[in-house]
Scaffold this active site. Structure first.
Site, PDB file in Angstrom:
ATOM      1  N   CYS A 134       0.880  -1.338  -0.037  1.00  0.00           N
ATOM      2  CA  CYS A 134       0.161   0.164   0.049  1.00  0.00           C
ATOM      3  C   CYS A 134       0.865   1.304   0.057  1.00  0.00           C
ATOM      4  CB  CYS A 134      -0.737   0.012   1.303  1.00  0.00           C
ATOM      5  SG  CYS A 134      -1.873   1.418   1.409  1.00  0.00           S
ATOM      6  N   CYS A 137      -0.704   4.186   2.078  1.00  0.00           N
ATOM      7  CA  CYS A 137      -0.115   4.052   3.601  1.00  0.00           C
ATOM      8  C   CYS A 137       1.077   4.046   3.904  1.00  0.00           C
ATOM      9  CB  CYS A 137      -0.669   2.472   4.054  1.00  0.00           C
ATOM     10  SG  CYS A 137      -2.227   1.859   3.364  1.00  0.00           S
ATOM     11  N   ASP A 138       1.940   3.792   3.274  1.00  0.00           N
ATOM     12  CA  ASP A 138       3.454   3.391   3.625  1.00  0.00           C
ATOM     13  C   ASP A 138       4.206   4.261   3.057  1.00  0.00           C
ATOM     14  OD1 ASP A 138       2.574   1.696   5.604  1.00  0.00           O
ATOM     15  OD2 ASP A 138       2.832  -0.091   4.487  1.00  0.00           O
TER      16      ASP A 138
END
Ligand code: NDP
Length: 306
Positions: A134, A137-138
């Site tokens: 992701c 997200c990261d």
């Protein structure tokens, strides 16, 4: 038998939430079962540029707008992981992993897909320690680092373009000498100056120091030669498999696990429909998922009424 809903929808991505809007507006009682936050894969998408009406919209924002719409229509949002569906003439029973169940006259399966794993040494060990599925997200954990994105489809290239805002270098590894992604997506990626493309290579090993990823070993598909490359992040985007294991006993899946439907989104089991990325189809987009959801709900309505 107490039948709770006219329609139980499994999955609250764009297909499931559109089905919920159409079913609720047609006067059906609707329960939507989801194991996480509403939105499905779009929650992990930074920008969507091909959903009509928005030049650009953040995926999580679009998900939230859809969620507000279904709650305004009194759709019940139920948390749970579906284990099994039992079909009888009058109703379907959706069994959840926590032992509870939901009964409905019709079911719409809209569970989308899960990302495919590379299945190479180091992948599982370093997931969360440099391996991520992701980018939204990261990505921010990789400021001024080297990131390696595996895959040449739309997901890989869109996420690689997104990651260029953090990393000093984004290396994209493809196994053929051409991308699978659309031309426009390729152009967007190539317009950035931090991208290196390695063609005709596949990943064979994620390397690390026992704590974090430090490199990735890539094999040349022509010569079998293996070379290690420095990287701190590995983002595999190599396609996805349908999340439909709970439906395997219904005999409605193709050999790859995607749900087989006709143009009415009907499966071969009366009263069970499917929509979105989890069905056999050519084009997996937010807009086509919404299309499927609308058709499935409309036909669920006709099934119940007639
Ligand atoms: P795709 O199946 O389109 O692409 C997968 C990519 O990974 C391909 O380049 C494939 O190579 C490569 N690949 C597959 N297996 C391996 C492996 N074992 N090792 C190395 N490389 C591998 O998947 P996506 O997730 O990108 O997209 C899924 C669907 O969602 C598509 O229909 C796509 O169009 C759609 N989508 C659309 C978007 C948009 O329009 N904005 C955004 C994101 C997704 P090869 O080409 O050689 O098979």
């Amino acid at each position: 038998m107490d039948i709770q809903f006219d329609t139980a929808i499994i999955g609250a991505g764009p297909a499931g939430m559109t089905a919920a809007v159409y079913a609720a507006r047609a006067g059906l009682s609707v329960g939507i079962i989801e194991s996480g936050a509403p939105g499905g894969k779009i929650v992990k998408t930074f920008e969507i540029e091909n959903y009509p009406g928005f030049l650009k919209i953040n995926g999580a924002d679009l998900a939230m707008k859809m969620y507000e719409q279904i709650t305004s229509l009194n759709v019940s949002y139920l948390y749970g992981n579906v284990k099994n569906i039992k079909s009888e003439d009058t109703h379907k029973t959706v069994e959840l992993e926590d032992g509870s169940s939901v009964t409905a006259r019709t079911v719409i399966i809209a569970t989308g897909t899960v990302e495919r794993k590379m299945n190479i040494p180091g992948e599982t060990e370093y997931t969360g320690h440099g391996v991520s599925y992701c980018a939204v997200c990261d990505g921010a954990f990789f400021k001024h680092k080297i990131i390696t994105v595996i895959g040449g489809g739309n997901s890989a290239l869109e996420e690689a373009a997104y990651l260029t805002q953090f990393a000093d270098l984004v290396r994209v590894v493809i196994r053929r000498d051409v991308f699978r992604a659309d031309e426009a997506v390729q152009e967007k990626l190539m317009a950035t100056d931090k991208v290196e493309v390695i063609r005709k290579h596949v990943p064979v090993r994620v390397e690390g120091d026992g704590n974090q990823v430090t490199g990735i070993a890539l094999k040349n598909v022509d010569t079998d030669e293996v070379t290690s490359y420095e990287t701190q992040g590995v983002f595999p985007y190599i396609g996805a498999d349908a999340s439909t294991s709970f439906a395997k006993d219904l005999n409605i899946l193709d050999p790859r696990g995607f749900v087989q439907v006709n143009e009415k989104m009907e499966t071969s089991v009366p009263g069970i429909y499917a929509a979105g990325d989890c069905i056999v189809k050519q084009l997996r987009q937010v807009v086509t998922a919404c299309n499927d959801g609308a058709i499935a709900a409309q036909n669920a309505f006709h099934y119940i009424k007639g």
